[in-house]
Design an enzyme around this catalytic site. Structure first.
Site, PDB file in Angstrom:
ATOM      1  CE  LYS A  15       5.886  35.230 -12.340  1.00  0.00           C
ATOM      2  NZ  LYS A  15       5.363  35.840 -13.594  1.00  0.00           N
ATOM      3  NE  ARG A  65       7.084  28.765 -17.795  1.00  0.00           N
ATOM      4  CZ  ARG A  65       8.288  29.717 -17.872  1.00  0.00           C
ATOM      5  NH1 ARG A  65       8.609  30.186 -16.872  1.00  0.00           N
ATOM      6  NH2 ARG A  65       8.973  29.912 -19.076  1.00  0.00           N
ATOM      7  CG  HIS A 154       9.040  32.477 -24.227  1.00  0.00           C
ATOM      8  ND1 HIS A 154       9.972  33.196 -24.638  1.00  0.00           N
ATOM      9  CD2 HIS A 154       8.997  32.688 -22.997  1.00  0.00           C
ATOM     10  CE1 HIS A 154      10.719  33.802 -23.762  1.00  0.00           C
ATOM     11  NE2 HIS A 154      10.195  33.378 -22.764  1.00  0.00           N
ATOM     12  N   GLY A 184      10.111  39.741 -23.424  1.00  0.00           N
ATOM     13  CA  GLY A 184      10.186  39.815 -21.922  1.00  0.00           C
ATOM     14  C   GLY A 184      11.434  40.046 -21.374  1.00  0.00           C
ATOM     15  CG  ASN A 185      12.960  40.071 -17.322  1.00  0.00           C
ATOM     16  OD1 ASN A 185      13.463  41.200 -17.559  1.00  0.00           O
ATOM     17  ND2 ASN A 185      12.222  39.850 -16.364  1.00  0.00           N
ATOM     18  N   GLY A 186      13.053  37.305 -20.814  1.00  0.00           N
ATOM     19  CA  GLY A 186      13.527  36.302 -21.799  1.00  0.00           C
ATOM     20  C   GLY A 186      12.814  36.792 -23.022  1.00  0.00           C
ATOM     21  NE  ARG A 215      17.672  33.451 -20.286  1.00  0.00           N
ATOM     22  CZ  ARG A 215      16.316  33.244 -20.339  1.00  0.00           C
ATOM     23  NH1 ARG A 215      15.831  32.777 -21.316  1.00  0.00           N
ATOM     24  NH2 ARG A 215      15.406  33.421 -19.274  1.00  0.00           N
ATOM     25  CG  LEU A 257      14.259  47.924 -23.540  1.00  0.00           C
ATOM     26  CD1 LEU A 257      15.582  47.522 -24.038  1.00  0.00           C
ATOM     27  CD2 LEU A 257      13.129  47.602 -24.382  1.00  0.00           C
ATOM     28  CD  GLU A 355       4.487  33.129 -20.474  1.00  0.00           C
ATOM     29  OE1 GLU A 355       4.628  34.113 -19.981  1.00  0.00           O
ATOM     30  OE2 GLU A 355       5.101  32.002 -20.853  1.00  0.00           O
TER      31      GLU A 355
HETATM   32  P1  ADP Z   1       9.238  38.063 -17.758  1.00  0.00           P
HETATM   33  O1  ADP Z   1      10.116  37.521 -19.038  1.00  0.00           O
HETATM   34  O2  ADP Z   1      10.199  37.999 -16.440  1.00  0.00           O
HETATM   35  O3  ADP Z   1       8.027  37.647 -17.722  1.00  0.00           O
HETATM   36  P2  ADP Z   1       7.997  40.500 -18.623  1.00  0.00           P
HETATM   37  O4  ADP Z   1       7.452  39.965 -19.602  1.00  0.00           O
HETATM   38  O5  ADP Z   1       7.185  40.902 -17.522  1.00  0.00           O
HETATM   39  O6  ADP Z   1       9.148  39.569 -17.830  1.00  0.00           O
HETATM   40  O7  ADP Z   1       9.099  41.654 -19.146  1.00  0.00           O
HETATM   41  C1  ADP Z   1       9.898  42.179 -18.339  1.00  0.00           C
HETATM   42  C2  ADP Z   1      10.588  43.468 -19.024  1.00  0.00           C
HETATM   43  O8  ADP Z   1       9.604  44.252 -19.644  1.00  0.00           O
HETATM   44  C3  ADP Z   1      11.376  44.329 -17.908  1.00  0.00           C
HETATM   45  O9  ADP Z   1      12.710  43.779 -17.991  1.00  0.00           O
HETATM   46  C4  ADP Z   1      11.172  45.553 -18.934  1.00  0.00           C
HETATM   47  O10 ADP Z   1      12.631  45.802 -19.340  1.00  0.00           O
HETATM   48  C5  ADP Z   1      10.388  45.508 -19.922  1.00  0.00           C
HETATM   49  N1  ADP Z   1       9.508  46.724 -19.798  1.00  0.00           N
HETATM   50  C6  ADP Z   1       8.195  46.696 -19.192  1.00  0.00           C
HETATM   51  N2  ADP Z   1       7.526  47.992 -19.190  1.00  0.00           N
HETATM   52  C7  ADP Z   1       8.406  48.408 -20.416  1.00  0.00           C
HETATM   53  C8  ADP Z   1       8.381  49.787 -20.891  1.00  0.00           C
HETATM   54  N3  ADP Z   1       7.282  50.515 -20.607  1.00  0.00           N
HETATM   55  N4  ADP Z   1       9.152  50.061 -21.653  1.00  0.00           N
HETATM   56  C9  ADP Z   1      10.247  49.232 -22.104  1.00  0.00           C
HETATM   57  N5  ADP Z   1      10.369  47.962 -21.433  1.00  0.00           N
HETATM   58  C10 ADP Z   1       9.515  47.755 -20.711  1.00  0.00           C
END
Ligand code: ADP
Length: 369
Positions: A15, A65, A154, A184-186, A215, A257, A355
């Site tokens: 990225k 990063r 993070h 987020g995903n994490g 995880r 989610l 970030e």
């Molecule tokens: P990463 O950790 O990869 O940077 P992000 O911070 O973009 O990920 O978070 C991604 C996650 O955010 C997705 O897997 C999804 O579950 C969640 N997400 C995004 N929009 C929504 C929403 N409107 N409602 C609930 N969860 C959401």
């Protein structure tokens, strides 16, 4: 200094975002590196593509990063041969995350030899956690020999949103206590006291603490012994299960989610339980960090889930009114910056994380510009 290129190198993707001051001049993603039909054959090819797609003039530094900084890297660091060797030496601590960052730095040094490269570590912000908060009660000699302790991750995100929260409250960061929830995903929680991290939920790797997309977060280590000894699973398979097939995915078959919330709305009890497990774990950490901090000015939600899911925000903090913590349903649904009721003792905030901007700023700071 004018432009900083920020690179986030993963094993199969890079990225990038080019900053002109705080403005984004270009950004993108090179994906499926090394795969048939992917964007590039290797990290060198990926960076070449990126350099061809961004304006060549005025680039002054590259910020990388790096997930794991180990015990020694406690601030952003300008990369030279010795620093790169030390980051490589950390690969055993972070075998799933650091090798890609090492490749990214190596190719950037080759392709842009005249530019300073700065490594910005996800762990560094947590260097201020007191020893009692990073030490686990295991054989001290083993822990020291194998560098086993809590590091936390993070960090750039927690640092950024804690500072933004203080700005939004109109208070000096040094006098503001915030619990930051990066979901987020994490996902991880952090207790920030006067701008410094004093507790965080991830541990030696980004595997500990909160429930995540794939995880497990915190589990009793006996789970690993049991899966090995009784279920007969090899250690690599257990690692894959707990890091890639657990969390929301393990509970429901979905790691996103949004899909889990949709299924819950349709009445699926499996999805309902998963959301309860997810939000209860957040609430447990909020309670723990209230106790760590003693006085909390704000609780801040950030990242994909934290910025976008009113359900998760509301349910994570439900039942805490006696502790001065409440979420106003209308403000929460509207996605306001402040979602606590007016006059509440603890502000509850939604603050988009950035970030890459934080990495660009820290890279400039490391170069004294
Ligand atoms: P990463 O950790 O990869 O940077 P992000 O911070 O973009 O990920 O978070 C991604 C996650 O955010 C997705 O897997 C999804 O579950 C969640 N997400 C995004 N929009 C929504 C929403 N409107 N409602 C609930 N969860 C959401």
């Amino acid at each position: 200094m004018t432009r900083v290129l920020v690179l986030n190198s993963g094993s199969s993707s890079v990225k990038y975002r080019l900053f002109d001051g705080a403005e984004t001049a270009a950004k993108g993603l090179v994906e499926r590196i090394g795969e048939p039909g992917g964007d590039a054959a290797d990290h060198r090819g990926a960076l070449q593509r990126i350099l061809e797609s961004i304006p060549a003039d005025g680039l002054a530094a590259v910020g990388h990063r790096v997930v794991h900084g180990g015990p020694d890297f406690t601030e952003p660091t300008v990369v030279d041969d010795a620093v790169l060797a030390r980051i490589e030496a950390l690969v055993p601590l972070a075998p799933l995350h650091n090798p890609a960052a090492v490749s990214g730095i190596e190719v950037a040094r080759k392709l842009l030899p005249e530019l300073p490269q700065v490594a910005v570590f996800d762990t560094a912000f947590h260097a201020t956690i007191p020893a009692a908060g990073v030490t686990w009660a295991i054989d001290a000699e083993l822990a020291s020999r194998w560098q086993i302790r809590r590091y936390g991750f993070h960090g750039t995100s927690h640092a950024y949103v804690a500072r933004r929260t203080a700005e939004l409250l109109g208070r000096p960061s040094a006098e503001t206590n915030v619990i930051t929830l990066h979901l987020g995903n994490g996902a991880s929680a952090c207790a920030v006291e006067g701008g410094r991290s004093v507790a965080t939920s991830m541990g030696m790797s980004p595997q500990g603490g909160l429930v995540m997309g794939t995880r497990s977060g915190e589990i009793d280590p006996t789970v690993v012994f049991h899966l090995h000894r009784v279920a007969g699973m090899p250690i690599e398979e257990i690692e894959r299960s707990l890091t890639r097939e657990a969390g929301l995915l393990g509970l429901t078959g979905e790691n996103d989610l949004r899909a889990v919330l949709r299924r819950r709305a349709e009445g699926d009890p499996v999805a309902g339980l998963a959301v309860d497990v997810y939000t209860r774990r957040i609430r447990e950490y909020v309670g723990a960090y209230l106790a760590v901090l003693g006085r909390v000015d704000a609780i801040t939600f950030t990242a994909g889930v934290g910025e976008n899911s009113p359900d998760v925000r509301g349910e994570s903090l439900s039942g805490l009114e006696a502790l001065g913590i409440a979420v106003d349903p209308a403000r929460n649904a509207a996605g306001d910056t402040f979602i606590s009721p007016g006059g509440a003792p603890v502000a509850v905030c939604v603050v988009p994380t950035d970030e890459e901007l934080e990495i660009a700023n820290q890279s400039r700071a490391a170069l004294g510009r």
